[in-house]
Enzyme design. Structure first.
Site, PDB file in Angstrom:
ATOM      1  N   ARG A  95      12.522 -10.117   7.463  1.00  0.00           N
ATOM      2  CA  ARG A  95      11.505  -9.700   6.491  1.00  0.00           C
ATOM      3  C   ARG A  95      11.642 -10.503   5.211  1.00  0.00           C
ATOM      4  O   ARG A  95      10.641 -10.928   4.625  1.00  0.00           O
ATOM      5  CB  ARG A  95      11.609  -8.201   6.192  1.00  0.00           C
ATOM      6  CG  ARG A  95      11.150  -7.308   7.325  1.00  0.00           C
ATOM      7  CD  ARG A  95      11.185  -5.848   6.921  1.00  0.00           C
ATOM      8  NE  ARG A  95      10.167  -5.529   5.920  1.00  0.00           N
ATOM      9  CZ  ARG A  95      10.166  -4.416   5.192  1.00  0.00           C
ATOM     10  NH1 ARG A  95      11.137  -3.530   5.334  1.00  0.00           N
ATOM     11  NH2 ARG A  95       9.202  -4.197   4.321  1.00  0.00           N
ATOM     12  N   CYS A 132      13.891  -3.956  -2.668  1.00  0.00           N
ATOM     13  CA  CYS A 132      13.730  -3.901  -1.205  1.00  0.00           C
ATOM     14  C   CYS A 132      12.236  -3.843  -0.919  1.00  0.00           C
ATOM     15  O   CYS A 132      11.465  -4.521  -1.586  1.00  0.00           O
ATOM     16  CB  CYS A 132      14.480  -2.692  -0.631  1.00  0.00           C
ATOM     17  SG  CYS A 132      13.945  -1.114  -1.336  1.00  0.00           S
TER      18      CYS A 132
END
Length: 281
Positions: free
Chosen positions: A178, A234
């Site tokens: 990611r 995040c």
């Protein structure tokens, strides 16, 4: 005490009048699953705090997928859960400590000192044969006074200003694919904030799901300068919080959370996006 307490500590101290155990289990995409799990079985005396109803504000155009809760609303929720300024709070979940760490961070942000995350989580608790119940706790409300620690938090515009600046390191806490922008199962844009390095938050856990000790956490961040300002993010500001704990355990003191994180960053079309790997800052 450090930020992590053992199941043995929780078993010894549960039921004490100045200890509140908070069940923070939550499953992304299944917003009722955590509460249902709590209602079925939990540590005796534990209260339930919901990631999206109690520990986040409603989603808006900006702010990310889990915006920080309104401070007044959060203090009300904490007060109703029996959490006062001197209460010892122990949070647990079944998500590697991510949801529990969110509560840990929020309480620290509100100036609360006595908050900890239980090592390993609820599944390990039950596997160890420790007591559980389905009796719903009815805590006595107490007063919680917030003393907001603004220096723990950075907003999007501050991150913009700090991009590429000497003395600042951005840490992306998501899984490496990611971070690199190879996959993006949740957010509408793949990649990372330019200049960020990658430290997957789950690397702070051992293969058995325990939190790594301070020396092991320090090894994860051995290439980082303790004099630098560290900004952790995040996807939505939740799984960054275990990295905040890990950095504290490793001896870093200048650690801040970009609470909106990647999902907030990409809500501004003018913000740049990077893919691939970055050289360590």
């Amino acid at each position: 005490m450090n930020n992590i307490v053992s199941m043995a500590w929780v078993k010894e101290h549960m039921g004490e009048p100045n200890v509140v155990i908070a069940d923070c289990r939550f499953v992304l995409g299944k917003p009722d699953a955590g509460r249902e799990a709590y209602e079925a079985s939990h540590i005796p005396g534990a209260v339930y705090l919901d990631l999206e109803k109690d520990l986040s504000a409603p989603v808006d155009e900006h702010g990310g997928r889990h915006p920080l809760p309104d401070i007044f609303d959060l203090t009300v929720a904490l007060s109703l859960a029996g959490i006062g300024n001197e209460t010892k709070v122990v949070a647990y979940d079944d998500q590697g400590g991510a949801m529990a760490s969110r509560l840990w961070w929020l309480l620290k942000y509100l100036g609360h000192e006595h908050v900890y995350v239980m090592d390993q989580g609820f599944a390990a608790w039950t596997s160890a044969g420790h007591p559980v119940t389905d009796e719903i706790a009815e805590p006595t409300p107490v007063k919680f006074l917030a003393i907001v620690e603004h220096t723990m938090l950075v907003e999007m515009d501050q991150v913009q200003e700090l991009l590429g600046r000497e003395g600042v390191t951005l840490i992306d806490s998501r899984e490496t694919p990611r971070y690199r922008g190879e996959v993006e199962p949740i957010d509408r844009v793949a990649g990372h904030i330019p200049g960020a390095i990658n430290r997957f938050w789950k690397d702070g856990l051992t293969v058995t799901g325990s939190w790594k000790v301070a020396d092991e956490q320090a090894e994860r961040f051995a290439d980082l300068d303790k004099n630098r300002e560290l900004i952790v993010y995040c996807g939505s500001g939740v799984t960054a919080t275990p990295n905040v704990i890990a950095l504290q355990e490793a001896g870093f003191t200048n650690v801040k959370l970009y609470a909106g994180s990647w999902s907030d960053w990409i809500s501004y079309s003018e913000n740049p996006v990077a893919t691939g790997d970055e050289e360590n800052a």
